[in-house]
Scaffold this motif. Structure first.
Motif, PDB file in Angstrom:
ATOM      1  N   ARG A   1     -18.160  13.594   2.458  1.00 19.63           N
ATOM      2  CA  ARG A   1     -18.685  13.719   1.098  1.00 19.63           C
ATOM      3  C   ARG A   1     -20.196  13.593   1.062  1.00 19.63           C
ATOM      4  N   ALA A   2     -20.740  12.756   1.911  1.00 16.22           N
ATOM      5  CA  ALA A   2     -22.196  12.554   1.940  1.00 16.22           C
ATOM      6  C   ALA A   2     -22.570  11.910   3.260  1.00 16.22           C
TER       7      ALA A   2
ATOM      8  N   ASN B   1     -23.007  11.970  -5.805  1.00 19.75           N
ATOM      9  CA  ASN B   1     -23.211  12.981  -6.846  1.00 19.75           C
ATOM     10  C   ASN B   1     -24.470  13.815  -6.663  1.00 19.75           C
ATOM     11  N   GLU B   2     -25.427  13.317  -5.901  1.00 23.31           N
ATOM     12  CA  GLU B   2     -26.673  14.057  -5.723  1.00 23.31           C
ATOM     13  C   GLU B   2     -26.721  14.647  -4.324  1.00 23.31           C
ATOM     14  N   GLU B   3     -26.960  15.911  -4.271  1.00 24.61           N
ATOM     15  CA  GLU B   3     -27.033  16.600  -2.978  1.00 24.61           C
ATOM     16  C   GLU B   3     -28.465  16.554  -2.461  1.00 24.61           C
ATOM     17  N   ARG B   4     -28.725  15.572  -1.654  1.00 29.38           N
ATOM     18  CA  ARG B   4     -30.060  15.400  -1.088  1.00 29.38           C
ATOM     19  C   ARG B   4     -29.944  15.272   0.426  1.00 29.38           C
ATOM     20  N   ASP B   5     -31.016  15.671   1.094  1.00 32.69           N
ATOM     21  CA  ASP B   5     -31.048  15.536   2.550  1.00 32.69           C
ATOM     22  C   ASP B   5     -31.367  14.105   2.961  1.00 32.69           C
TER      23      ASP B   5
ATOM     24  N   HIS C   1     -31.620  10.020   1.598  1.00 35.20           N
ATOM     25  CA  HIS C   1     -31.302   9.034   0.563  1.00 35.20           C
ATOM     26  C   HIS C   1     -32.038   7.737   0.886  1.00 35.20           C
TER      27      HIS C   1
ATOM     28  N   LYS D   1     -21.726   7.993   7.133  1.00 34.84           N
ATOM     29  CA  LYS D   1     -21.026   9.041   6.400  1.00 34.84           C
ATOM     30  C   LYS D   1     -20.045   8.440   5.408  1.00 34.84           C
TER      31      LYS D   1
END
Length: 758
Positions: free
Chosen positions: A436-437, A482-486, A488, A753
């Motif tokens: 998911r992230a 919720n935020e698609e960032r490279d 964090h 992850k």
């Protein structure tokens, strides 16, 4: 019998002799090895061997097992041997026939001595060595002089052990060659056909004459050279004594030819009796063979019958279970058909997707069919034991109890297969771990980014990471998902003086988190302020684990390499209790429904459960791991999961701890690799997550020993952009997001992850 037939029979006899020789040679080698082993054992033993069950008896038993053969020399010299007239004539006849065949081919046998023959269990004679010779009369028997015969080792051993042996084999063999040497050979003459006849006479004498002592035997055998026979032989066996003297005549030309011997009335007078005995022996052999075959077939039938009974029993209760499932399925379908609302919902089902899902689950079922089968039978056997063997339900009573939906559900819960069905559904509910992230822990340019610990806060909104970069970083889980960032960034970052080994959130006070480090310091942090709330310094070495009590949020436990578990109260300066163990402590955890009980994972391969009201001794010890226990986690108040560097996880039932020790886990999980590192352990709703030194995350279900899901952390080469395999990397920590399907995992390179079971 013509000459060609005689030659063929003689060659067959020689072939049998060679095979017997080979067997005996191998037997002598085994006897020699056994004697050498016995000598070495005697050297290293203070008291020596006991009289019973000694080496000689073992060798004798082994020889009797090998082809049922014994040296004719040993058979003749057995103490107390009874002379059987027919048996002795049978032996002489066989030797005479073999020598006659040789003479018909112009071969002088030469080695007609008891040590050159083997006697089977049915008085059948065969040569030990090939009796090839030549017309010149040369004696070709190998090993004719004193040396190791087929039973030399046993007699030697008996002599060395001091046991009484009436006829020592070495001494007998040393004299035997002289006893069986004809007078003309003693005078330097060649060995002739008449010499073989003389030797046959000596053999006949030994067959019909018994001796009480070795000295008596030597004296009588010396007198035999002068044709002086003992009186008891002349009285008891006059015909045999007369025939023996004829064969032993000092003048070779006065001795009978072998053809005359074979045609003599002496050997033929009891031929019918001998033939009857041979027929009886053959019949006995056939009966014994039939009995042996019968015993084998009966045993085979018994085993197959037991297997059939077991299989019939298995098929019986499988059929019963199938009927139960079909009945329940039918009732469910009837319940659905009676509900109008469900009829309206039915058309919206995606049948294609449903079929695909069924195929996927079927494939996974077949892949692990054997293990699922084992769990099924294990579950059912446990049920039978608890119910005393009463299985199944009455169909009419079941239907009567299903008058309402509540009664239907209640009845289903009482059925035995509900736990197995629930576990099977959970096993098949998910097919993969979906990413998911992803978060990078620590500095991008630093190589020391190993994540040692992960943890979610009380509300599962924040998660903390800690490791060798000496920082505790707090992230917002919702934002990352919720935020698609490279990249964090943590919302809070707290720095420590030493490398961090473990973190644990307070389950009541949302802003409190405890940590332990490599210098043995335990700290409680205020996340809101980003400062240390309390610093606890009593451990003398590195602390590996820290845990807050769920029942009493002011109580804290820590354990480390000093072998101590410290119990802390966050409002007090010093510890309120200390548990001292004999090995390093790798993990501690409070029981979920009690602040008085605690579990400890130890480097001595064991798990200890303590009651804090009695710190001296554990009330339960769990034994079964082969290496260090790196993690312990409670699944519920009476069930504990342990992880070890023996690459296994184990589930323990603490209710079975009646004698302070439990050595049989409920389940053992295998599939991941863990031999030296901390790889993490986390439990949620029956799912058990752990890491592996193959850089993979594994998820198990409590009911099945094999992994349910796995996910490998891929490593991308920054230059080529291709995935590479780095064997040095491993999963270092895992943590479930409460009772959900979301799993947080990190590895030794600092990659974090958020995974979700899909």
């Amino acid at each position: 019998m013509d000459r060609s037939e005689s030659a063929s029979a003689w060659n067959n006899s020689r072939s049998r002799s060679r095979s017997s020789s080979v067997r005996d040679h191998k037997q002598r080698e085994r006897d020699g090895d056994r004697e050498r082993n016995r000598d070495s054992e005697e050297t290293s033993t203070d008291e020596g061997e006991t009289e019973d069950g000694g080496v000689g008896e073992e060798i004798e038993e082994e020889e009797e097992e090998v082809s049922g053969e014994v040296s004719l020399r040993e058979w003749l010299d057995r103490p107390g041997r009874h002379v059987d007239h027919l048996e002795s004539l049978h032996v002489v006849r066989q030797v005479a026939e073999a020598v006659g065949l040789a003479h018909s081919q112009g071969v002088v046998v030469g080695n007609i001595r008891p040590s050159c023959f083997l006697l089977s269990a049915f008085s059948r004679v065969s040569f030990i060595e090939s009796t090839s010779g030549s017309g010149s009369g040369s004696d070709s028997c190998e090993d004719t002089r004193p040396g190791p015969g087929p039973t030399t080792t046993r007699n030697d051993v008996e002599e060395e052990r001091g046991e009484k042996n009436v006829f020592p084999l070495k001494r007998v063999l040393g004299l035997e060659f002289g006893w069986y040497t004809s007078p003309e050979e003693v005078d330097g003459g060649p060995s002739t056909f008449a010499s073989d006849v003389y030797r046959l006479g000596v053999l006949l004498f030994e067959l019909f004459c018994t001796f009480d002592t070795f000295e008596q035997k030597i004296g009588m055998m010396s007198n035999l050279r002068h044709r002086v026979l003992p009186p008891h032989l002349l009285l008891k066996w006059p015909k045999e004594a007369s025939f023996c003297l004829w064969l032993l005549h000092p003048q070779p030309e006065n001795r009978p030819k072998m053809s005359d011997v074979l045609q003599s009335e002496f050997l033929n007078q009891s031929r019918n009796s001998l033939q009857e005995r041979e027929a009886a022996v053959r019949l006995r052999e056939e009966i014994d063979e039939q009995e042996l075959l019968l015993e084998f077939l009966l045993q085979l039938k018994k085993q197959k019958q037991e297997a059939q009974d077991h299989l019939c029993e298995t098929i019986s209760f499988l059929s019963s279970d199938i009927d139960d499932v079909l009945r329940k399925k039918s009732l469910l379908e009837e319940s659905v058909s009676e509900d109008g609302s469900r009829k309206r919902i039915r058309p919206i089902f995606d049948l294609a997707h449903q079929d695909e899902d069924v195929l996927s689950k079927s494939s996974r079922l077949m892949k692990n069919f054997k293990k699922l089968e084992a769990v099924y039978f294990s579950s059912r056997s446990c049920l039978v034991k608890r119910s005393g063997g009463k299985e199944g339900i009455n169909e009419s009573s079941s239907v009567d109890n299903l008058s309402t939906k509540e009664g239907f559900c209640e009845k289903l819960e009482k059925e035995w297969m509900n736990p197995f069905l629930e576990s099977l559904c959970k096993y098949l509910s998910f097919s993969r771990l979906k990413v998911r992230a992803e978060v990078k822990h620590g500095d991008l340019l630093s190589s020391s980014n190993l994540v040692c610990s992960l943890g979610f806060d009380r509300d599962r909104e924040l998660f903390a990471t800690a490791g060798v970069n000496k920082k505790i970083q707090i992230f917002e889980c919702g934002v990352i998902l919720n935020e698609e960032r490279d990249i964090h960034y943590p919302v809070v970052e707290m720095c420590n003086r030493s490398k961090l080994s473990s973190v644990c959130w307070n389950s009541y006070m949302k802003s409190q988190i405890a940590s332990s480090d490599f210098e043995g310091v335990v700290q409680v942090w205020d996340v809101t302020r980003g400062q240390v709330f309390a610093e606890l310094r009593e451990h003398e070495r590195r602390v590996w684990s820290v845990d807050f009590s769920l029942v009493d949020p002011t109580r804290l436990a820590s354990g480390g390499d000093d072998g101590c578990v410290k119990i802390w109260h966050i409002n007090q300066a010093g510890s309120v209790g200390t548990i001292r163990t004999k090995a390093n402590v790798c993990s501690v955890q409070f029981q979920p429904d009690s602040a008085r009980n605690i579990a400890i994972g130890s480097a001595d391969h064991r798990v200890y459960c303590y009651d804090l009201r009695s710190l001296r001794n554990p009330y339960c010890t769990l034994v079964g791991h082969a290496k260090t226990v790196s993690y312990v986690k409670y699944m519920d108040s009476s069930t504990l999961v342990s992880a070890s560097t023996d690459s296994t996880l184990k589930i323990w039932d603490l209710n079975r701890c009646q004698g302070r020790v439990v050595d049989s886990p409920l389940q053992t999980f295998t599939g991941h690799l863990n031999t030296k590192n901390f790889v993490g352990l986390s439990i949620s709703d029956g799912y058990i997550a752990t890491g592996s030194e193959t850089n993979e995350v594994f998820v198990y279900h409590k009911s099945f020993p094999m992994p349910v899901l796995s996910h490998k952390f891929s490593i991308v080469d920054p230059i080529s952009g291709q995935e590479i395999d780095d064997p040095s990397q491993f999963i270092s920590s895992v943590c479930w997001r409460g009772p959900s399907s979301t799993l947080l995992a990190a590895n030794s390179s600092g990659s974090i992850k958020l995974l979700e079971m899909d």
